[in-house]
Design a protein around this motif. Structure first.
Motif, short mmCIF file in Angstrom:
data_model
loop_
_atom_site.label_atom_id
_atom_site.label_comp_id
_atom_site.label_asym_id
_atom_site.label_seq_id
_atom_site.Cartn_x
_atom_site.Cartn_y
_atom_site.Cartn_z
N ILE A 23 0.83 -1.22 0.00
CA ILE A 23 0.00 0.00 0.00
C ILE A 23 0.86 1.27 0.00
O ILE A 23 0.41 2.32 -0.47
CB ILE A 23 -1.01 -0.01 1.17
N ALA A 34 -3.87 1.52 9.07
CA ALA A 34 -4.46 0.78 10.19
C ALA A 34 -3.67 1.15 11.44
O ALA A 34 -2.65 0.53 11.74
CB ALA A 34 -4.39 -0.72 9.91
N GLY A 42 4.39 2.04 14.73
CA GLY A 42 5.59 1.21 14.88
C GLY A 42 5.62 0.01 13.94
O GLY A 42 6.49 -0.12 13.10
N GLY A 44 3.53 -3.32 11.58
CA GLY A 44 2.51 -3.56 10.55
C GLY A 44 2.54 -2.54 9.43
O GLY A 44 3.59 -1.98 9.09
N ALA A 48 5.31 0.56 8.06
CA ALA A 48 5.74 0.61 6.66
C ALA A 48 5.44 1.97 6.04
O ALA A 48 6.24 2.52 5.26
CB ALA A 48 5.06 -0.51 5.87
N GLY A 135 -4.40 -7.84 11.01
CA GLY A 135 -3.00 -8.23 11.25
C GLY A 135 -2.77 -8.37 12.75
O GLY A 135 -3.31 -9.27 13.39
N TYR A 137 -3.98 -6.82 15.17
CA TYR A 137 -5.20 -6.74 15.98
C TYR A 137 -6.06 -8.01 15.92
O TYR A 137 -7.04 -8.13 16.65
CB TYR A 137 -6.03 -5.51 15.59
N1 AR6 Z 1 0.79 -3.02 2.35
C1 AR6 Z 1 -0.44 -3.59 2.37
N2 AR6 Z 1 -0.88 -4.35 3.40
C2 AR6 Z 1 -0.06 -4.53 4.45
C3 AR6 Z 1 1.25 -3.97 4.49
C4 AR6 Z 1 1.67 -3.18 3.38
N3 AR6 Z 1 2.85 -2.58 3.33
N4 AR6 Z 1 1.82 -4.35 5.67
C5 AR6 Z 1 0.94 -5.12 6.33
N5 AR6 Z 1 -0.21 -5.23 5.60
P1 AR6 Z 1 -1.69 -4.45 10.68
P2 AR6 Z 1 -3.99 -3.99 12.49
C6 AR6 Z 1 -1.46 -5.94 5.93
O1 AR6 Z 1 -1.11 -5.39 11.70
O2 AR6 Z 1 -4.29 -5.44 12.56
C7 AR6 Z 1 0.30 -1.48 13.98
O3 AR6 Z 1 1.44 -1.65 14.76
C8 AR6 Z 1 -1.39 -7.12 6.87
O4 AR6 Z 1 -1.13 -8.31 6.13
O5 AR6 Z 1 -0.79 -3.46 10.05
O6 AR6 Z 1 -5.11 -3.02 12.30
C9 AR6 Z 1 -0.49 -0.23 14.36
O7 AR6 Z 1 0.33 0.82 14.80
C10 AR6 Z 1 -2.80 -7.14 7.48
O8 AR6 Z 1 -3.70 -7.94 6.70
O9 AR6 Z 1 -2.93 -3.62 11.31
C11 AR6 Z 1 -1.41 -0.77 15.44
O10 AR6 Z 1 -0.79 -0.78 16.70
C12 AR6 Z 1 -3.27 -5.69 7.38
O11 AR6 Z 1 -2.28 -5.01 6.60
C13 AR6 Z 1 -1.69 -2.19 15.00
O12 AR6 Z 1 -0.58 -2.58 14.22
C14 AR6 Z 1 -3.40 -4.98 8.71
O13 AR6 Z 1 -2.36 -5.38 9.57
C15 AR6 Z 1 -2.93 -2.27 14.12
O14 AR6 Z 1 -3.18 -3.62 13.80
#
Ligand code: AR6
Length: 186
Positions: A23, A34, A42, A44, A48, A135, A137
Motif C-alpha cells: 500500500i 491501520a 511502529g 505492521g 511501513a 493483522g 489486531y
Molecule cells: N501493504 C499492504 N498491506 C499490508 C502492508 C503493506 N505494506 N503491511 C501489512 N499489511 P496491521 P492492524 C497488511 O497489523 O491489525 C500497527 O502496529 C497485513 O497483512 O498493520 O489493524 C499499528 O500501529 C494485514 O492484513 O494492522 C497498530 O498498533 C493488514 O495489513 C496495530 O498494528 C493490517 O495489519 C494495528 O493492527
C-alpha cells in the motif's frame, strides 16, 4: 500502477478493486493506515507507511494526538502523505479482536465507513485501504470481508454525490488478498 488487481467490482457506479501489493507504493490520492489510538506507527502497515513516507507523518500524527487526544476506535483522522505518492494518509483505528462479542464488527464497519467519509470530505477520487484490524489486531479475515463490502456499499448509497471513483483494498500478504478476492461480494 503498483500491485496486481485480483478482482474488480462495480458498486453504485464506482470501482472497487481487490489488490495484491504494498500500500505504501499505491498511486492514489489517499491511502488508509491501520493505526492505534495513539497514532504511534511502529509495526505492521503503519510502520511501513512511516518508513516510506517519512517521519513527518509521525510528527503530524503526534500533533493531532496532542491537540485532540487519542483517536477512538472506529474514528479516522488525516495527515499529509509525506514523501508517498498519495497526497493524504487517513489514519483509522480498527478494533482489537476480543472474541467477537465486544462490538468488533460494528467498530470495523465504522473504521471503513469513516475512512471513506474523510476521503469524501477531502474531495479525493481514489483511495486505497488495507485490511484494517486483520493483522496485529487479530480480526478474523473471513469475517472482515463482508464488513468491508457492506461499509463501502452503504457509503456510496448514502453519498451518491461523492468525488470518490475508485476504492482499492490492498494487501501485501497473498493469503489475505486471496481471501478478500474470493469472499468479497456486492
Ligand atoms: N501493504 C499492504 N498491506 C499490508 C502492508 C503493506 N505494506 N503491511 C501489512 N499489511 P496491521 P492492524 C497488511 O497489523 O491489525 C500497527 O502496529 C497485513 O497483512 O498493520 O489493524 C499499528 O500501529 C494485514 O492484513 O494492522 C497498530 O498498533 C493488514 O495489513 C496495530 O498494528 C493490517 O495489519 C494495528 O493492527
Amino acid at each position: 500502477m503498483n500491485g496486481e488487481v485480483l478482482k474488480e467490482f462495480d458498486m453504485e457506479g464506482r470501482k472497487v478493486q481487490i489488490v495484491l501489493g504494498d500500500i505504501t507504493l499505491e498511486e492514489v490520492d489517499a491511502i488508509v493506515n491501520a493505526a492505534n489510538s495513539h497514532l504511534k506507527h511502529g509495526g505492521g502497515v503503519a510502520g511501513a507507511i512511516v518508513r516510506r513516507g517519512g517521519f513527518e507523518i509521525q510528527e503530524e500524527s503526534d500533533e493531532i494526538v496532542r491537540e485532540r487526544g487519542p483517536v477512538r476506535t472506529g474514528e479516522a483522522v488525516v495527515t499529509s502523505g509525506g514523501k508517498l505518492k498519495a497526497k493524504y494518509v487517513i489514519h483509522t483505528v480498527g478494533p482489537v479482536w476480543r472474541g467477537g462479542n465486544h462490538g468488533e464488527d460494528k467498530l470495523l464497519y465504522r473504521a471503513v465507513y469513516n475512512s471513506l467519509l474523510k476521503a469524501h470530505e477531502l474531495g479525493v477520487e481514489s483511495i486505497s485501504m488495507p485490511a484494517i484490524s486483520t493483522g496485529i489486531y487479530g480480526f478474523p479475515k473471513e469475517r472482515a470481508v463482508p464488513i468491508f463490502a457492506r461499509a463501502i456499499a452503504d457509503f456510496f448509497r448514502e453519498h451518491g454525490d461523492s468525488s470518490i471513483r475508485i476504492v482499492r483494498i490492498c494487501n501485501i500478504d497473498p493469503v489475505t488478498a486471496k481471501i478478500f478476492a474470493e469472499k468479497f461480494k456486492i
